[in-house]
Structure formats: C-alpha cells, structure tokens
Design a protein around this motif. Sequence first.
Motif, PDB file in Angstrom:
ATOM      1  N   VAL A   1      29.005  61.214  36.045  1.00 13.81           N
ATOM      2  CA  VAL A   1      29.079  60.902  34.276  1.00 13.81           C
ATOM      3  C   VAL A   1      29.016  62.691  33.164  1.00 13.81           C
ATOM      4  O   VAL A   1      28.240  62.836  33.846  1.00 13.81           O
ATOM      5  N   ASP A   2      30.295  62.671  33.041  1.00 16.22           N
ATOM      6  CA  ASP A   2      30.091  63.663  32.676  1.00 16.22           C
ATOM      7  C   ASP A   2      29.897  63.979  30.410  1.00 16.22           C
ATOM      8  O   ASP A   2      29.883  62.919  29.648  1.00 16.22           O
ATOM      9  N   TRP A   3      28.872  64.735  30.094  1.00 18.84           N
ATOM     10  CA  TRP A   3      28.655  64.433  29.509  1.00 18.84           C
ATOM     11  C   TRP A   3      29.393  64.229  27.545  1.00 18.84           C
ATOM     12  O   TRP A   3      29.439  63.041  26.966  1.00 18.84           O
ATOM     13  N   SER A   4      29.888  65.378  28.467  1.00 16.48           N
ATOM     14  CA  SER A   4      30.912  65.144  26.798  1.00 16.48           C
ATOM     15  C   SER A   4      32.529  64.080  26.632  1.00 16.48           C
ATOM     16  O   SER A   4      32.801  64.097  26.826  1.00 16.48           O
ATOM     17  N   GLU A   5      33.364  64.725  28.641  1.00 18.12           N
ATOM     18  CA  GLU A   5      34.062  63.783  28.461  1.00 18.12           C
ATOM     19  C   GLU A   5      33.937  61.588  28.965  1.00 18.12           C
ATOM     20  O   GLU A   5      34.722  60.895  27.571  1.00 18.12           O
ATOM     21  N   ASP A   6      32.747  61.050  28.820  1.00 17.25           N
ATOM     22  CA  ASP A   6      32.388  60.154  29.162  1.00 17.25           C
ATOM     23  C   ASP A   6      31.264  59.468  28.244  1.00 17.25           C
ATOM     24  O   ASP A   6      32.019  59.096  27.078  1.00 17.25           O
ATOM     25  N   VAL A   7      30.266  60.489  27.783  1.00 12.78           N
ATOM     26  CA  VAL A   7      29.101  59.857  26.598  1.00 12.78           C
ATOM     27  C   VAL A   7      29.721  60.207  25.550  1.00 12.78           C
ATOM     28  O   VAL A   7      29.968  59.070  24.551  1.00 12.78           O
TER      29      VAL A   7
END
Lengths: 265, 275, 154
Positions: A199-205
């Motif tokens: 899970v990527d901070w910027s891409e997903d969250v």
Amino acid sequence: MNALVTGLQGIMQTVGRGFLEKIAAFGQGSLFIFSLLLTLPSALLRVDLLLKQIYVAGVQSLPIILMAGLFVGMVLSLQGYNILVEFNAEEAVGSMTALSLLRELGPVVGALLFAGRAGSALTAEIGLMRSTEQISALEMMAVDPLKFVYAPRFLAVVIALPLLVLIFNALGVFGGYLVSVSWLGVDDGAFWSQMSSQVDWSEDVMNGVIKSVAFGLLIAIVALFQGVNAIPSSEGVSNATTRTVVHSSLGILGLDFILTSIMFN
Amino acid sequence: MTENTEALIEIKNLTFSRGSRKIFDDITLSIPKGKITAIMGPSGSGKTTLLKLIAGQLQPDSGVVTVEGLNVHQLSRKKIYQLRRKMGMLFQSGALLTDLNVFDNVAFPLREHTKLPAMMIDALVLMKLQAVGLRGAKNLMPSELSGGMSRRVALARGIALDPEMIFYDEPFVGQDPITKGVLVKLIKTLSDSLDLTSVMVSHDVDEVMQIADYICVISEGKLIAEGPKETLLNESTGYVNQFIKGLPDGPVPFHFPSVPYLDDLGESQKRGGVR
Amino acid sequence: MKKQTRIEIWVGAFVLMSLMALSYLAFQVSNFSGFKDRPTYEVSALFDNIGGLKTRAPLKLSGVVIGRITAIEIDPVSFKARVHMQIDQAFNELPVDSSVSILTSGLLGDQYVGLDPGGDEEVLAQGDEIEMTQSAMVLEELIGQFLVKFSESD
C-alpha cells in the motif's frame, strides 16, 4: 394526413419546449451554484453554523459508517482468504483488503451511504424550509439564505465525507485484521508487512481521499440543487429526496470510473 | 386617502405575471404611514404576491414600488437587505425556524443584526414575548406550538428589531374565534403602541373591519376599490358590496362561465345517442 | 448555549477520530515513512529479462528495503531492460561490485530486486551502473532446464 402533421408538430413542440426548459433549469442551477461558491469564504467565518452542520452531516452519519466499514472489511478479507488460500498465498489477504478499501470501496461505499443518509436529509430539510416559508422569512429578516442556510451545509458535506471515509477505511482494515488474523489464523506479522509493502501512501491513501472530496462536492451540489428546486409540497419534497439519492449514487459511480482511470492508469 | 397622512409605500402601474397568467395588471395604490391598511380580495388574487413584491422578493414585469421614497427593485442586494431590517413580516404559517426554540427564534434577528450583549438580548426577547403573551412558552420548540401560538411567536420575532412597517400575510386564516380575537387585539395594540405602519392581506372581512383604517380591494389583477373603511362599508352595490357582505351572487356570478345549461344538456344527450 | 457546547465536543471527537484513522492508515497500513523526503541516489542495471518486475517495487538488501525501482526502459543499444532504482542515501557505502537479482517473494508474491554486496573498496554513487545482474526466473525456462538436465543424467 393532416392529423399526422399536427401530431408530429405537437411532438416536436413538446420535445423542443422540454429541451429549452432543461437548458433554462441548467442555467439557473449553475447560477445558483456560482453564487453559492462566492459566499463560501464568508460562510467559513460563521464557525457556529458550520460546526452545527458538520455535526448533522458528519457526526450523525458516524454509526452507519462505523458499522458498514467494519463489515465491509470483514467480508472482503473472508472472501479474499477463501480465494487466496487455494494458492497458499493467504498472507496477501491484508494487502488485498487494504487496497480494495482504500482505492475503491472506502470512497465509493462511504459516499453512497452518505448520499443516502446525509444527502437525502439535506434535500428534505431545504425543501421543507422552503415549503414552510422559512427561507422567505430569513430573507425578510434581512438574513441571506445563501450565507445562512446553503453555504454552511455545502461546506459541511464537503468536509465531513473525506473524514468519514478515512474512518471507514481504518475500520475496514481493522475488520479485515479481525477476520483473517484472529479468526482464520493468518500470521500477524505477515499480514501487516505484506500490507505496508503493497500500500502506497500517496498512490492509494491520498488518491482515496481525493476521490472522497470529489464525491462530497458532487453530493453537496446535487442535494442542494434538488432541495432548492423541489416543488414545495410533500410530494414534491419526497420526489426531490429520491432524486438526490438516485442522481448522486449514479454520479458517484460514474465519477469513480473517471477518477480511477485517471489515477490508476 | 385623507390628505394629512403621507404615503409610506407607493405602488405605481404594477404588472406581474406568473407564466402566462397575469396576477396584477396595472395596479396603482399607496399605503399611508402609521395606519393599518388591509388589502382584500378573494382567494387566489395574489395578495401574498403583492407583499413579496413590496419586500423585493419578487421582480415585477413593469411598474414601480417605492418604500420610503426608494425604488425597491432598483436597489442593490445590500441596500435591499438594509431596507428589510425596517420591515417585519408575519407569514401565514408563522415560518419559525424549526431547529430553534421559541426564545431563540425571537432572539434570532437580534443576534444576527446587532452586537448587543447576551443580557440585553435576553431582556429584549422576554419583553417581546411578554407583548404577545407567550413568555411562558419560551422553551418550547415550534413543533409543540399550535398554529395561533406560532403566529404570535412569529409576530414577536417580526417586531424584535423594532421595524417601521409590518406585513401580515393572512393572519386570521384557519384560526378559531378566540385566537382570531387575540390576533386582532395584538395587531391593533402593536400598531398603536409602536406607531407601526401595518399592511395586512386578508379576506376575513369581519376581523379586518374591526381594525383596518384603510382598505384596498383587489380582484382579477385589478384594483377595484380603495379608501377609508367607512367609505367602503357604505357602498351598497357592485363588487365591493358583494365581497364585504359575502353575497353568493352578484358581479361575481355563482356559476363558472359556461355555455347555457340547456345547450350542455342537449349536447350530452346527442353524444349519448351516438353511443 | 449548552447545545452548542455539546455540538462542539462531538465535532471535536469526530475530527480527532478521523485524524487517528489517518495516522493509522499512514503508519500501520501504508509505507508512509518511505523515502519521500529523504535524500536518495540513483543507480541502474541491465537485465536480460525482468519477468514481472514493476516500478515502485522494493530494492532489498538482506531482506531490508533500501530503495525503490523508479523506472524501467529498454536500453537502445543492447536491447536489454534497463532498471533505474533509487537508493536511500543512508546506504551510500555499497561496493561497486555488488550484484542485483530479480527475486520473488513467496511462490506467487510480487517481484523485487535483491542486492548482494561485493567486496570492492569503491562504493556506488549517483548514476553508476551495476554490472552483475541476474534475471528473473521464468517458469518455462526453469522447467526447460530441468528437463534437459533430467535427460542428460539418464
């Protein structure tokens, strides 16, 4: 023959008038939204009104969001586990649950529930305020309904939805943890490490948060527009409430497709 | 109009239509300062619309409305809101804000428009509630009030900012005789004690005749009669007479316009025959 | 005014809850602490076959993530895949003769790049190329090799 011509003329006339009326309604709607946007900065200064509307839209939607988030996360990981266990990859259930929640289900299901819970209530409230002359009374008391009624509600919806979606996502992940680790016996460490590596901070969250802001804007515009244009009778208000739920739900799903194709392509 | 009273509100050649229906057609009238003026007319003659036109909530097709010498429909949004602070309006339903209790409803215009300390606002609100006799109901919510009580609270709210003029939209409609009596008394005393200019739209002849000084009668978009109460009461023929006395037939016929009865009967028999 | 206070408390709790949710998502669920603001340096390597490697895949040293794959392209001269990777500046003493290989986490997991340090005195720096690479295992080739060996030993 003559009857056919007049019949055709009649149909054309109906279509034409309907089209013109739609355009006029659209123009009026855009004007309303535009003047609403102009009053937003001054509405931010009325913290008391804004807080009250955040309470109505956000806090009162919390129970349904909490329950739904937990159950959606639990179901996701249960289904995911049953599929992944066939490939001996049940450790991936955490990342699968988190990714589906953060990218799609959190913003979309959260917004759909919110449209049903808060959007419809907003339309009904404004429709009733109009039919009971409360809006007229405000104007007569030299209080601008745009600033006093519409703008705080608009802002509250746009602010509340992303916060609710964050809570929905966190609870969904927790629900997934409960099912897969506590119940189905997936390894605790593998669950979290798989998740945080995938899970990527910027891409997903953050993309999920951006989606929820867009959905919030959509719901606020639809609900206010329907409330303001509701025919001031009990039937008119109930029809407008239904339209709010239908239009904003379809709008959310359509907008989600567009945003997903921009963000994750 | 008697010569020694000046007009506060003047309406000149006002025309207004909804869709293709003309609601007002070239109406000219003036409302004297410090008096109770009643605008009367049958249901559906657009009396409420007239109040909204005076307050600038609606735009006329043509014509001029001046309040205190200002042309209402040429004012900027800001100016019109300033003018409205001098106006109070009592809506038919009361139009109380349903999420506030009685006290907060009356306090609402004070809190929005003045920076008075809370103590002062409390005192003023209690004073206004006392004037309408509902000080004891200050903690009730609007949903707990009867129709007459809502109107009295709305009246207290309407006079909260000490306006110069107050508009009543059908204040007596659908009320029991006691409530009607209370409202009549309230309108009269408020008007006298606060030196208000009151404009009342109503078709309740009896109540209006008790308190109005000046009466305008509107029918089918036209101004039919205008004058002090006594003049209109003495009229013995025509529309005004029929309206004030409540006669079923007169210039306004009992029957909706149609072809002669016998023709209609013949027609339906013919149709029946074909079938 | 009691009502207003209650509203304020509730809205405060609501905002607090969502902040807690946000930090939970940031630190527990995602790789927020990642390499966002920390200085990095970029190196590249040529592979015959990258298999299913994707950008954003981790670069690991003894299993510890030290960097990420930032870009994958075809080298115009050798027609091999050139993989660019950013390495955290904290690990700036990796020998130049280190080797990289494309590995798979678990049987069906995602692919990542593993780094084996060499013994040279010189260290990798911005823009360097890692010479020694080992391509991804492709299942068909693996089976093919196995079959050849099997028939040889017969």
